[in-house]
Write an enzyme that holds these catalytic residues in place. Sequence first.
Site, mmCIF file in Angstrom:
data_model
loop_
_atom_site.group_PDB
_atom_site.id
_atom_site.type_symbol
_atom_site.label_atom_id
_atom_site.label_comp_id
_atom_site.label_asym_id
_atom_site.label_seq_id
_atom_site.Cartn_x
_atom_site.Cartn_y
_atom_site.Cartn_z
ATOM 1 N N GLY A 34 -9.222 42.246 118.921
ATOM 2 C CA GLY A 34 -10.288 43.237 118.850
ATOM 3 C C GLY A 34 -9.891 44.487 119.618
ATOM 4 O O GLY A 34 -8.704 44.773 119.773
ATOM 5 N N CYS A 35 -10.857 45.230 120.102
ATOM 6 C CA CYS A 35 -10.562 46.425 120.904
ATOM 7 C C CYS A 35 -9.664 46.041 122.072
ATOM 8 O O CYS A 35 -9.944 45.091 122.802
ATOM 9 C CB CYS A 35 -11.864 47.046 121.417
ATOM 10 S SG CYS A 35 -11.606 48.457 122.525
ATOM 11 N N PHE A 36 -8.583 46.762 122.276
ATOM 12 C CA PHE A 36 -7.584 46.339 123.253
ATOM 13 C C PHE A 36 -7.951 46.585 124.711
ATOM 14 O O PHE A 36 -7.279 46.095 125.617
ATOM 15 C CB PHE A 36 -6.203 46.924 122.953
ATOM 16 C CG PHE A 36 -6.123 48.401 122.647
ATOM 17 C CD1 PHE A 36 -7.037 49.327 123.108
ATOM 18 C CD2 PHE A 36 -5.072 48.870 121.844
ATOM 19 C CE1 PHE A 36 -6.924 50.685 122.819
ATOM 20 C CE2 PHE A 36 -4.941 50.225 121.543
ATOM 21 C CZ PHE A 36 -5.869 51.128 122.042
ATOM 22 N N PRO A 39 -9.016 42.894 126.400
ATOM 23 C CA PRO A 39 -7.898 41.990 126.655
ATOM 24 C C PRO A 39 -6.929 42.522 127.708
ATOM 25 O O PRO A 39 -6.360 41.746 128.482
ATOM 26 C CB PRO A 39 -7.221 41.876 125.286
ATOM 27 C CG PRO A 39 -8.315 42.154 124.308
ATOM 28 C CD PRO A 39 -9.177 43.190 124.963
#
Length: 222
Positions: A34-36, A39
């Site tokens: 998903g949006c980095f 993470p």
Amino acid sequence: MTTVEDDQPTLTALDVDAEALPPADTETATFGMGCFWGPDARFGATVGVVRTRVGYAGGTEPNPSYYSLGDHTEVVQVEYDPETLDYSDLLDVFWANHNPFGGAHKRQYRGVVLVHDDGQRETAEDTKAALEDRTGQSVETAIESLDSFTPAEDYHQKYELRSTPVLGDELEDLYGPALVDSTVAARLNGFVAGHGDADQREALLSDIALSPAALSELERRL
């Protein structure tokens, strides 16, 4: 711990990073989750992770950028100490922190394991099969070879830290372009996003010098 005078940080944080493993002694993993931003922070707070960076991978079109992504995916690249962490440990974090059973609404945010070698592929396939056996569901997350990685723009790197007033500015002034590969910055990026534990934070803060204003902002976020 080096003292701080006139509310100005010393280079103690750089001294801490000098003890981090060089790239020749680390291994690298790459994941789309998903949006980095999220993470990047989550892995950055993990003991054994040396460096993190975000970028674009998994596609075929050349020179991807945030506003011209083509068929690429937002990914986080994790450089880690194999004496402390196994690749399977990182996969445990990966599987637990995205939805492996449904496809993303955009390729940009899809779940994907981008393996660097045959050993990583075998481990990823084994953990995928184990997840399917455990849940009785079909995993849609792809496992593909990493062909190329393009670092994202500077303002995406260590986003949670950069978005923290005072602290982010101080660390950017301290590190400059080296911020993206800083172990200290990776940890703080994770801490301000709510990851890590009290012992981790205490150990790091005992080794670096921050101005009172930056330390106050950090404590407010923890």
